[in-house]
Write an enzyme that holds these catalytic residues in place. Structure first.
Site, PDB file in Angstrom:
ATOM      1  N   SER A  66       0.826  -1.209   0.000  1.00 31.27           N
ATOM      2  CA  SER A  66       0.000   0.000   0.000  1.00 31.27           C
ATOM      3  C   SER A  66       0.861   1.261   0.000  1.00 31.27           C
ATOM      4  CB  SER A  66      -0.914  -0.003   1.230  1.00 31.27           C
ATOM      5  OG  SER A  66      -1.699  -1.165   1.237  1.00 31.27           O
TER       6      SER A  66
HETATM    7  N1  SAM Z   1      -0.647  -4.886   3.872  1.00 29.02           N
HETATM    8  C1  SAM Z   1       0.112  -5.333   2.740  1.00 29.02           C
HETATM    9  C2  SAM Z   1       1.463  -4.723   2.683  1.00 29.02           C
HETATM   10  O1  SAM Z   1       1.813  -3.897   3.556  1.00 29.02           O
HETATM   11  O2  SAM Z   1       2.217  -5.079   1.772  1.00 29.02           O
HETATM   12  C3  SAM Z   1      -0.624  -5.090   1.450  1.00 29.02           C
HETATM   13  C4  SAM Z   1      -1.695  -6.051   1.268  1.00 29.02           C
HETATM   14  S1  SAM Z   1      -2.263  -6.267  -0.389  1.00 29.02           S
HETATM   15  C5  SAM Z   1      -2.981  -4.717  -0.746  1.00 29.02           C
HETATM   16  C6  SAM Z   1      -3.645  -7.358  -0.057  1.00 29.02           C
HETATM   17  C7  SAM Z   1      -3.232  -8.748   0.346  1.00 29.02           C
HETATM   18  O3  SAM Z   1      -4.386  -9.445   0.788  1.00 29.02           O
HETATM   19  C8  SAM Z   1      -2.648  -9.568  -0.779  1.00 29.02           C
HETATM   20  O4  SAM Z   1      -1.394 -10.051  -0.408  1.00 29.02           O
HETATM   21  C9  SAM Z   1      -3.656 -10.698  -0.965  1.00 29.02           C
HETATM   22  O5  SAM Z   1      -3.076 -11.921  -1.371  1.00 29.02           O
HETATM   23  C10 SAM Z   1      -4.246 -10.790   0.422  1.00 29.02           C
HETATM   24  N2  SAM Z   1      -5.559 -11.423   0.517  1.00 29.02           N
HETATM   25  C11 SAM Z   1      -6.633 -11.312  -0.316  1.00 29.02           C
HETATM   26  N3  SAM Z   1      -7.664 -12.031   0.141  1.00 29.02           N
HETATM   27  C12 SAM Z   1      -7.236 -12.633   1.289  1.00 29.02           C
HETATM   28  C13 SAM Z   1      -7.845 -13.511   2.229  1.00 29.02           C
HETATM   29  N4  SAM Z   1      -9.112 -13.924   2.112  1.00 29.02           N
HETATM   30  N5  SAM Z   1      -7.113 -13.905   3.290  1.00 29.02           N
HETATM   31  C14 SAM Z   1      -5.841 -13.506   3.448  1.00 29.02           C
HETATM   32  N6  SAM Z   1      -5.203 -12.684   2.590  1.00 29.02           N
HETATM   33  C15 SAM Z   1      -5.900 -12.242   1.529  1.00 29.02           C
END
Ligand code: SAM
Length: 222
Positions: A66
């Site tokens: 993000s």
């Molecule tokens: N907070 C992270 C960072 O600082 O890099 C960014 C997160 S990214 C915008 C969203 C993440 O959510 C992705 O890595 C994706 O694989 C994960 N994600 C999506 N659906 C999910 C789920 N149901 N459970 C766990 N992770 C999930």
């Protein structure tokens, strides 16, 4: 915890001043945490020069780290105190996790993509950050064995709040989640009071979708 990457400390301070504090983030603890965590460690080497840009960046598998301001906004909204138990859904690169752990929170973080989780775990070890538990799986189900949580932060967008997450929120706890579809999302903050969940909104955001085996329409989750 040491003081990482002194070479880029100046870049972090500049980022915190111009992108984060200048947009109204006031918490000194949050600003200090962003000034400590080396964002370039959470990116592939060829993106290191862009680490302090005012933007989300790719981390592989179609996912993103993000924008620093959004990490600060969500962290300030969550307001984690030292020793509190925080559940994070969507570990991604681990950057948001590191910001929370540096604030002294005990972080339980869930990621659905194994490659991303393995890389994030390596970064936590390298930074010497304590009190981070990781899990591979569907974060929309929460982490029932570790509940209740003083705070829950979801870093992917859902059409509605997954019910297991509100169930796992402790009294007084806050849940921060982007709600909406791929076009338009709103950052929603829920706080559990004695009698109810109080909702407020903190503006528009843009996140990748939360992918879950749980149903995804408000009606179905109702
Ligand atoms: N907070 C992270 C960072 O600082 O890099 C960014 C997160 S990214 C915008 C969203 C993440 O959510 C992705 O890595 C994706 O694989 C994960 N994600 C999506 N659906 C999910 C789920 N149901 N459970 C766990 N992770 C999930």
């Amino acid at each position: 915890m040491g003081v990482p990457a002194p070479k880029t400390r100046r870049n972090r301070r500049r980022m915190v001043a111009s992108q984060v504090a200048a947009r109204g983030i006031k918490s000194r603890r949050v600003l200090a945490s962003l000034a400590w965590v080396p964002r370039e460690w959470f990116l592939a080497p060829h993106l290191a020069d862009e680490a302090y840009d005012d933007a989300p960046l790719p981390i592989g598998s179609g996912q993103t780290i993000s924008q620093p301001y959004i990490v600060a906004l969500m962290t300030e909204a969550l307001a984690p105190r030292r020793g509190q138990r925080i559940l994070e859904i969507g570990t991604g690169s681990g950057y948001q996790t590191a910001v929370l752990a540096h604030l002294g929170a005990h972080v339980y973080t869930i990621e659905r993509l194994p490659d991303l989780l393995v890389e994030a775990e390596e970064r936590f070890r390298r930074l010497g950050l304590p009190h981070i538990g990781t899990r591979l799986g569907d974060g929309a189900c929460g982490w029932p064995e570790a509940a209740p949580f003083d705070g829950i932060i979801v870093t992917a967008a859902a059409p509605a709040v997954p019910p297991p997450l509100t169930e796992q929120l402790a009294p007084g706890g806050r849940l921060v989640i982007p709600i909406g579809d791929l076009g338009a999302q709103e950052l929603v903050i829920l706080q559990r009071t004695a009698a109810e969940l109080v909702e407020r909104h903190a503006g528009g955001v843009r996140f990748v979708p939360l992918i879950s085996r749980l149903a995804f329409t408000e009606g179905e989750w109702g």
